[in-house]
Design a protein around this motif. Structure first.
Motif, PDB file in Angstrom:
ATOM      1  N   HIS A 839       0.841  -1.190   0.000  1.00 41.39           N
ATOM      2  CA  HIS A 839       0.000   0.000   0.000  1.00 41.39           C
ATOM      3  C   HIS A 839       0.876   1.240   0.000  1.00 41.39           C
ATOM      4  N   SER A 840       0.409   2.253  -0.694  1.00 37.47           N
ATOM      5  CA  SER A 840       1.084   3.546  -0.609  1.00 37.47           C
ATOM      6  C   SER A 840       0.825   4.150   0.760  1.00 37.47           C
ATOM      7  N   GLY A 841       1.428   5.306   0.998  1.00 40.16           N
ATOM      8  CA  GLY A 841       1.430   5.890   2.335  1.00 40.16           C
ATOM      9  C   GLY A 841       0.038   6.247   2.849  1.00 40.16           C
ATOM     10  N   GLU A 842      -0.116   6.145   4.142  1.00 41.94           N
ATOM     11  CA  GLU A 842      -1.374   6.478   4.796  1.00 41.94           C
ATOM     12  C   GLU A 842      -1.444   7.975   5.077  1.00 41.94           C
ATOM     13  N   ASP A 843      -2.667   8.477   5.220  1.00 42.68           N
ATOM     14  CA  ASP A 843      -2.898   9.843   5.679  1.00 42.68           C
ATOM     15  C   ASP A 843      -3.922   9.775   6.807  1.00 42.68           C
ATOM     16  N   LEU A 844      -4.055  10.871   7.519  1.00 45.01           N
ATOM     17  CA  LEU A 844      -4.982  10.876   8.655  1.00 45.01           C
ATOM     18  C   LEU A 844      -6.406  10.655   8.160  1.00 45.01           C
ATOM     19  N   PRO A 845      -7.217   9.914   8.916  1.00 49.14           N
ATOM     20  CA  PRO A 845      -8.611   9.707   8.504  1.00 49.14           C
ATOM     21  C   PRO A 845      -9.342  11.029   8.338  1.00 49.14           C
ATOM     22  N   MET A 846     -10.323  11.027   7.430  1.00 54.96           N
ATOM     23  CA  MET A 846     -11.027  12.273   7.116  1.00 54.96           C
ATOM     24  C   MET A 846     -12.351  12.410   7.871  1.00 54.96           C
ATOM     25  N   VAL A 847     -12.921  11.302   8.314  1.00 56.85           N
ATOM     26  CA  VAL A 847     -14.285  11.330   8.865  1.00 56.85           C
ATOM     27  C   VAL A 847     -14.261  10.807  10.296  1.00 56.85           C
ATOM     28  N   ALA A 848     -15.112  11.427  11.127  1.00 55.99           N
ATOM     29  CA  ALA A 848     -15.240  10.966  12.516  1.00 55.99           C
ATOM     30  C   ALA A 848     -16.349   9.919  12.601  1.00 55.99           C
ATOM     31  N   PRO A 849     -16.272   9.018  13.579  1.00 60.42           N
ATOM     32  CA  PRO A 849     -17.366   8.053  13.774  1.00 60.42           C
ATOM     33  C   PRO A 849     -18.674   8.780  14.065  1.00 60.42           C
ATOM     34  N   GLY A 850     -19.746   8.263  13.555  1.00 65.37           N
ATOM     35  CA  GLY A 850     -21.053   8.897  13.745  1.00 65.37           C
ATOM     36  C   GLY A 850     -21.942   8.129  14.701  1.00 65.37           C
ATOM     37  N   ASN A 851     -23.059   8.801  15.066  1.00 67.22           N
ATOM     38  CA  ASN A 851     -24.111   8.169  15.893  1.00 67.22           C
ATOM     39  C   ASN A 851     -23.508   7.600  17.184  1.00 67.22           C
ATOM     40  N   VAL A 852     -22.762   8.431  17.896  1.00 70.24           N
ATOM     41  CA  VAL A 852     -22.153   7.998  19.155  1.00 70.24           C
ATOM     42  C   VAL A 852     -23.227   7.965  20.240  1.00 70.24           C
ATOM     43  N   ARG A 853     -23.310   6.831  20.957  1.00 69.75           N
ATOM     44  CA  ARG A 853     -24.342   6.640  21.970  1.00 69.75           C
ATOM     45  C   ARG A 853     -23.694   6.132  23.247  1.00 69.75           C
ATOM     46  N   VAL A 854     -24.240   6.597  24.398  1.00 72.83           N
ATOM     47  CA  VAL A 854     -23.683   6.220  25.695  1.00 72.83           C
ATOM     48  C   VAL A 854     -24.783   5.570  26.518  1.00 72.83           C
ATOM     49  N   ASN A 855     -24.475   4.422  27.091  1.00 75.60           N
ATOM     50  CA  ASN A 855     -25.395   3.716  27.984  1.00 75.60           C
ATOM     51  C   ASN A 855     -24.700   3.546  29.326  1.00 75.60           C
ATOM     52  N   VAL A 856     -25.223   4.239  30.344  1.00 74.31           N
ATOM     53  CA  VAL A 856     -24.615   4.188  31.670  1.00 74.31           C
ATOM     54  C   VAL A 856     -25.063   2.885  32.333  1.00 74.31           C
ATOM     55  N   VAL A 857     -24.110   2.024  32.659  1.00 70.51           N
ATOM     56  CA  VAL A 857     -24.415   0.725  33.257  1.00 70.51           C
ATOM     57  C   VAL A 857     -24.600   0.857  34.755  1.00 70.51           C
ATOM     58  N   ASN A 858     -23.680   1.496  35.438  1.00 73.35           N
ATOM     59  CA  ASN A 858     -23.796   1.757  36.867  1.00 73.35           C
ATOM     60  C   ASN A 858     -22.994   2.998  37.173  1.00 73.35           C
ATOM     61  N   SER A 859     -22.746   3.252  38.443  1.00 78.41           N
ATOM     62  CA  SER A 859     -22.112   4.512  38.831  1.00 78.41           C
ATOM     63  C   SER A 859     -20.647   4.594  38.396  1.00 78.41           C
ATOM     64  N   THR A 860     -19.998   3.468  38.041  1.00 77.88           N
ATOM     65  CA  THR A 860     -18.584   3.508  37.644  1.00 77.88           C
ATOM     66  C   THR A 860     -18.349   2.917  36.262  1.00 77.88           C
ATOM     67  N   LEU A 861     -19.393   2.554  35.508  1.00 75.01           N
ATOM     68  CA  LEU A 861     -19.216   1.870  34.229  1.00 75.01           C
ATOM     69  C   LEU A 861     -20.243   2.375  33.232  1.00 75.01           C
ATOM     70  N   ALA A 862     -19.738   2.647  32.006  1.00 77.51           N
ATOM     71  CA  ALA A 862     -20.617   3.085  30.925  1.00 77.51           C
ATOM     72  C   ALA A 862     -20.241   2.339  29.665  1.00 77.51           C
ATOM     73  N   GLU A 863     -21.203   2.139  28.788  1.00 77.91           N
ATOM     74  CA  GLU A 863     -20.973   1.457  27.510  1.00 77.91           C
ATOM     75  C   GLU A 863     -21.211   2.461  26.384  1.00 77.91           C
ATOM     76  N   VAL A 864     -20.267   2.497  25.433  1.00 78.13           N
ATOM     77  CA  VAL A 864     -20.319   3.463  24.333  1.00 78.13           C
ATOM     78  C   VAL A 864     -20.495   2.697  23.036  1.00 78.13           C
ATOM     79  N   HIS A 865     -21.387   3.158  22.181  1.00 72.02           N
ATOM     80  CA  HIS A 865     -21.600   2.588  20.847  1.00 72.02           C
ATOM     81  C   HIS A 865     -21.403   3.679  19.807  1.00 72.02           C
ATOM     82  N   TRP A 866     -20.941   3.283  18.604  1.00 73.66           N
ATOM     83  CA  TRP A 866     -20.774   4.222  17.497  1.00 73.66           C
ATOM     84  C   TRP A 866     -20.915   3.463  16.181  1.00 73.66           C
TER      85      TRP A 866
END
Length: 1212
Positions: A839-866
């Motif tokens: 492969h030729s050289g890499e460059d920085l990604p152009m797009v950010a992950p979308g539809n980021v979602r957070v599910n708080v499991v308890n007071s010290t743990l959270a689950e993140v989806h994207w």
């Protein structure tokens, strides 16, 4: 596909001078073969083939012969110039010219003098196609003049002085060789002290009495005339100090006094050269000789250095005891400052010689003969270098080109003559002259315009016979103008030859590298140009190789017996086989005892002289093989017990049947030392690539003395053999002769080929290069090819040197490429390489992950989806996703972004969810997600915020107990450092601790959350309490903190240690060692004990006896044992007035504890039952410590505290 040789031609467009270099590389001169039939028909301009040297020194006693030979068609005529004007040889009866040649003979032996014919001669050879000229030949007779007569006075000098004996030989031509001898023609010995300089003088750094002699004679030898001239002898007398004193004393009166002193030692000074610096000029290619000779006492030693660099290691030599430095093949790079240093025990001096290297002209590219056909283009190039830069001038047929007849097809451009659209009249001989002040170069090169149809010069129907698996070379010598193309066909139907099996040389020869049986057949060579075509047939037969299928075997026989050697040979039945037997590589003795019968040799009545190596040689007209065996003759009488050992090393290694890829190695076994040889191990060394390193080649049976070895191309082989028997391996044999195999194209291609980009717009192709052994030939290079995997582009290629990396620039970002790296050398290419993907050289990604979602499991743990990022926008290898998250204040998310400490979690691969552990309860968090490739991170997704629910709090930060009174204690605390929610209340639990460390009832008290201070009342006086304290939120109770404290004894109150300070204690002990009353008590006890000791000492000195023994027997205390006077120990020791038992508490049991009932004033009561100890200085060890417990019921363990009285015993 047909094999072709294409003429190397290219037409130069008019006015395109910039293409001259390219043109010169594409055009090669057509050589006219020296075939008699061809030469009879073809015209050719003259070519000088032989001439006398430029500087021609002749012997005046012999006839003068000036050579000038030339070839051409028609044969050229010759003429001469002398000193620039025509030399009419017909007018001088002493001068004759050799028929059919331009060589002159001047007969000066009959009459005339050599000096008369001194001058500059030049020969011209001319025919209808042009004129060639020779160099300017400067003819000078040699001279060997006599020394001028001179009167030489004897030289007298003192021991230790320096001396120079001059030679000053007469000037001769060429210069003479100088040497010093005595009257007996014996060379005078030379050393570091005495040596001859480059000018012929004899130098003495210091003289010794043994240097006294009367026959120092300088000789000059003139090699050209074989004469030696002699200088008058020089007398030298060296007087010692004693002799000098005797001479002085004999010439002085008794009243005078004089004494010569011994010659003092002195530091070096130079005898030659003079001064501190000097200059030296030398011509390129000559020998540079630098000389420094010094005098001094003791004799100086000479050292040489180059100030601005190192002396060339392979070209530097020291002569004349290091007084002369010589550098051979000197070049411009050897210019610089050279320093000679003369050194002895008293000092050192140096002299700097500035060397300048000039250069007479030398060729970079001499013009070559050019054969063209009408209408073709070509060029003559004349390039030379020198110092100073030489001037290039052209002549045509011996005439300066500026005044030569004009030729419209010719154009002069400095060192190049360009020809375009030549015609037959363009034929001529051109001379290039390159000259500077140090000399000149002259080269003839003709342009011969011919129009000739192809001719094949190889005889028709030639039969070639070749042994199988050896190269076959089929000749097709040809000529034509324009240069014909050559094609080869096999068989009557003209089947095409594939160029991957055959090698076609530029001279038309067809090479079959490894001829096989199916190579047999008829081959047709076809030559074509625009004027016609010619063809020729040759025939090839492949024969079976001759092989020795049963070799003669090593034999040991007793004297007088019969021995037989067998040599069975298999050969091609169409060839005649001859078997010859040799002894020690010579003929067999002419003795009837030797009988040869077909494949057997028999020796009867063996004698000691019959021992040796017997060789069977099998010959055919095409090949030869041989095998040897050694005959050892032993005495028939019993021999001593055999000595068993490893074999002796083999010897007489010989290489035969030397082919490109195989060779036969034969050897003679050494003595097996009474243990039969099991096998032979053959090793090889590659002197070209890995000198000194031996590799395993093969192993053969111990019955064999030959081995057919497979070889690799372009390896300088040496072989050695080791014999192995049951006892071990012999030492290696001496190496065989070296055998350099022929170069071939590489067999393999580089490995570990990869394609990775270091920048977004490049592709870095790397590979593991071949080693020297794998290169198979000189000029190892790599052909690097690449193209986009998903495109329709053709392969792009470049040939690079022997490196391991190539960078392709200007590539699109992160595109898959197909890559291959092929090895090649001067012979050809390796097989087609495998294709790998990069492969030729890499460059920085152009797009950010979308539809980021957070599910708080308890007071010290959270689950993140994207949602995953599209692959095209990643622009590189997906490494994973990275979550940045941080704790933020409400409403200040953007304002304090820079000062927030962010945490990072990376999830490898293409995961689209992840867990965030370790969160703080009841906190406001923000996060974003970024995609990561090999180049780095892409843009961040929009920040997502979330809150964690409440959790249980941490323990209160501190708990202090202050202001103790008889019935109250005040508690003061700091809230939890991590409340993890909204505090609802505090819980305080406490319970008393009695003197036996038992816990009382537990009291539970709720305190509002806004309080940080609380006073407990109605407590028992002088009582220890233990407190348990923790906070609560809606999520539950947090961790507790514990503390202990004591209420006071009375209103005045003695505060227990550190209670007033409110410190947390590590244990239940009270540190009474710091109390004033305790310190006073201890001092009083110590004083009493000291007084008691003094009284006892005084009473003992008065001689009183005390009946202590009965008291001790009654008590039976094991720690108190009497000591007797007769053994030097204490006897009875008692107080006469006190026969009572010792007071209770004055001694302690061996366990160093005091029971409560045994001591009325025990300090345990003061210590409140807390463990305590004393240091050796009497200080009390121990402090309060609060042991944190999870349950109030715990902590009732206690330990008996040692009595302070025990500590008092340490004072006694």
């Amino acid at each position: 596909m047909q094999l072709k040789i294409m003429p190397k031609k290219k037409r130069l467009p008019a006015g395109r001078v910039a293409l001259i270099l390219f043109l010169c590389q594409m055009i090669s001169a057509l050589e006219v073969p020296l075939d008699p039939k061809l030469l009879e028909d073809l015209v050719q301009p003259p070519t000088i083939t032989q001439q006398s040297p430029k500087d021609y020194i002749i012997d005046p006693r012999e006839n003068i012969v000036i050579q000038c030979e030339a070839k051409g068609k028609p044969p050229p005529s010759f003429s001469w110039t002398r000193n620039g004007t025509h030399f009419d040889i017909d007018k001088d009866p002493l001068v004759t010219m050799k028929p059919g040649s331009g060589t002159l003979t001047i007969n000066i032996m009959s009459e005339g003098k050599a000096e008369t014919y001194e001058g500059v001669y030049q020969c011209t050879a001319r025919n209808e196609r042009g004129a060639a000229i020779s160099n300017n030949i400067v003819v000078r007779p040699s001279r060997s003049p006599l020394w001028t007569k001179e009167k030489l006075e004897p030289i007298t000098l003192r021991n230790g002085q320096s001396l120079v004996l001059p030679c000053r030989p007469p000037l001769g031509l060429p210069p003479p060789i100088i040497f010093w001898m005595d009257n007996s023609f014996q060379r005078l010995p030379q050393s570091e002290r005495v040596s001859q300089g480059l000018n012929g003088d004899l130098y003495f750094s210091n003289v010794l009495p043994e240097d006294t002699r009367e026959d120092y004679i300088c000789y000059a030898r003139f090699n050209h005339t074989q004469t030696i001239q002699q200088k008058q002898p020089i007398s030298v007398k060296v007087i010692s100090v004693d002799e000098l004193n005797d001479t002085i004393a004999a010439n002085l009166s008794d009243t005078e006094f004089y004494s010569a002193k011994p010659n003092r030692e002195r530091p070096p000074t130079f005898l030659t050269p003079e001064g501190n610096t000097s200059n030296k000029e030398e011509l390129r290619g000559n020998v540079l000789s630098l000389e420094c000779i010094a005098e001094g006492l003791p004799t100086p030693v000479i050292y040489w250095i180059k100030e601005d660099g190192m002396l060339p290691t392979n070209r530097t030599f020291y002569r004349n005891f290091k007084k002369t430095l010589q550098i051979i093949q000197v070049s411009e790079a050897d210019s610089g400052n050279y320093q000679c240093i003369a050194k002895n025990a008293l000092g050192a001096i140096h002299h700097t010689i500035s060397v300048t290297v000039k250069a007479a002209p030398y060729w970079i590219l001499a013009p070559q003969n050019l054969v063209l056909s009408p209408g073709e283009d070509g060029s003559l190039i004349c390039r030379a270098n020198g110092n100073p830069k030489p001037r290039i001038s052209w002549l045509s047929n011996g005439v300066p080109i500026e005044i030569a007849p004009d030729d419209p097809s010719r154009k002069i451009d400095g060192d190049t003559i360009i020809f375009s659209n030549v015609q037959e009249r363009s034929s001529a001989v051109y001379q290039c002259n390159a000259s500077n002040e140090y000399g000149y170069l002259l080269a003839n090169a003709f342009v011969n315009v011919l129009a000739e149809p192809p001719r094949i010069l190889t005889s028709a129907n030639t039969l070639y016979q070749v042994i199988a698996n050896r190269p076959a070379l089929l000749d097709c010598a040809f000529f034509g103008s324009p240069l014909p193309t050559i094609e080869w066909f096999k068989g009557a139907k003209g089947s095409a030859l594939r160029d991957d099996i055959y090698v076609l040389h530029e001279n038309g020869t067809l090479e079959i590298p490894v001829a096989q049986k199916d190579s047999t057949g008829t081959y047709t060579c076809v030559a074509r140009n625009k004027l016609g075509m010619a063809k020729n047939e040759v025939h090839l037969e492949i024969k079976d190789p001759t092989r020795i299928i049963k070799q003669p075997e090593y034999a040991v026989v007793q004297r007088g017996s019969t021995v037989s050697f067998e040599c069975k040979v298999k050969h091609d039945h169409t060839l005649t086989l001859t078997i010859t037997w040799l002894k020690d590589n010579g003929e067999l003795p002419s003795d009837g005892r030797f009988t040869v019968d077909k494949d057997h040799l028999e020796v009867a009545d063996v004698r000691d002289s019959d021992g040796g190596a017997y060789t069977c040689v099998a010959n055919t007209t095409l090949d030869m093989v041989s095998a040897s065996a050694v005959l050892s003759v032993v005495a028939p009488t019993p021999t001593p017990a055999p000595i068993y050992d490893v074999p002796n090393p083999p010897f007489d290694l010989e290489l035969t049947d030397q082919l490109d890829k195989s060779v036969q190695l034969s050897w003679t076994p050494g003595d097996d030392n009474n243990s039969p040889i099991i096998k032979f191990i053959i090793e090889y060394e590659d002197a070209m690539h890995e000198a000194g390193l031996w590799h395993h080649q093969t192993e053969v049976s111990g019955m064999q003395t030959t081995a057919q070895l497979k070889l690799s191309p372009y390896v300088n082989y040496s072989f050695r053999v080791m014999a192995v028997n049951s006892l071990g391996r012999s030492l290696p044999s001496e190496p065989s002769e070296q055998y350099l195999t022929k170069a071939a194209e590489p067999d393999t291609n580089p490995t570990a080929v990869e394609g990775l980009g270091s920048e977004p717009d490049n592709l870095v192709i790397t590979w593991k290069p071949l080693n020297g052994f794998e290169s198979n030939g000189p000029g190892l290079q790599y052909k690097v090819s690449w193209r986009q995997k998903d495109g329709d582009d053709e392969w792009a290629s470049v040939v690079v040197a022997n490196v391991s990396k190539y960078i392709v620039s200007g590539t699109p970002t992160f595109v898959p490429y197909l890559i291959k790296v092929q090895a090649l050398n001067d012979v050809g290419f390796a097989p087609e390489p495998a294709v790998v993907m990069g492969h030729s050289g890499e460059d920085l990604p152009m797009v950010a992950p979308g539809n980021v979602r957070v599910n708080v499991v308890n007071s010290t743990l959270a689950e993140v989806h994207w949602d995953p990022v599209p692959l095209k926008s990643i622009r590189g290898h997906l490494q994973g996703y990275r979550i940045y998250y941080w704790k933020a204040q409400e409403g200040s998310l953007k304002r304090n972004r820079r000062h927030i400490e962010k945490k990072i979690l990376t999830f490898q691969g293409s995961k689209t969810h992840g867990m965030l552990p370790g969160l703080e309860p009841f906190s406001h968090y923000a996060l974003n997600v970024r995609v990561v490739n090999g180049k780095g991170e892409g843009p961040a997704s929009p920040d997502r915020v979330f809150n964690t629910p409440e959790g249980v709090p941490s323990a209160p930060s501190s708990l202090k107990i202050i202001n103790p009174t008889l019935d109250s204690l005040t508690l003061e605390w700091d809230p939890p450092s991590r409340p993890n929610g909204i505090l609802t209340e505090y819980t305080l639990k406490y319970q008393p601790i009695n003197s036996t460390h038992e816990l009382g009832p537990l009291v539970d008290l709720k305190i509002p959350a806004n309080k940080t201070r609380w006073t407990l009342k109605n407590l028992n006086f002088s009582t220890r309490y233990k407190f348990y304290f923790y906070a609560q939120t809606a999520a539950g109770s947090g961790s507790q903190i514990t503390e202990e404290a004591v209420t006071t004894v009375d209103e005045a109150g003695i505060l227990p240690p550190d209670v007033g300070a409110g410190k947390a204690m590590a244990s239940r002990q009270v540190d009474i060692a710091t109390q004033g009353w305790f310190i006073g008590l201890m001092c009083a006890v110590a004083l009493l004990i000291l007084i008691l000791l003094i009284v006892c000492f005084i009473r003992r000195n008065k001689g009183g006896k005390y009946p202590v023994k009965e008291k001790e027997d009654a008590h039976a205390d094991p720690e108190i044992q009497p000591m007797k006077e007769d053994d030097g120990t204490f006897g009875e020791y008692s107080d006469a007035e006190d026969h009572k038992p010792l007071k209770k508490g004055s001694r302690t049991p061996s366990d160093r504890t005091v029971k409560k009932e045994d001591s009325d004033d025990s300090l345990v009561d003061y210590g409140e039952g807390v463990n305590g100890q004393f240091n050796e200085d009497g200080s009390f060890i121990g402090q309060y410590s609060g042991k944190k417990e999870k349950e109030p019921a715990e902590g009732n363990e206690s330990s008996e505290a040692p009595s302070p009285v025990n500590a008092m015993n340490s004072f006694v």
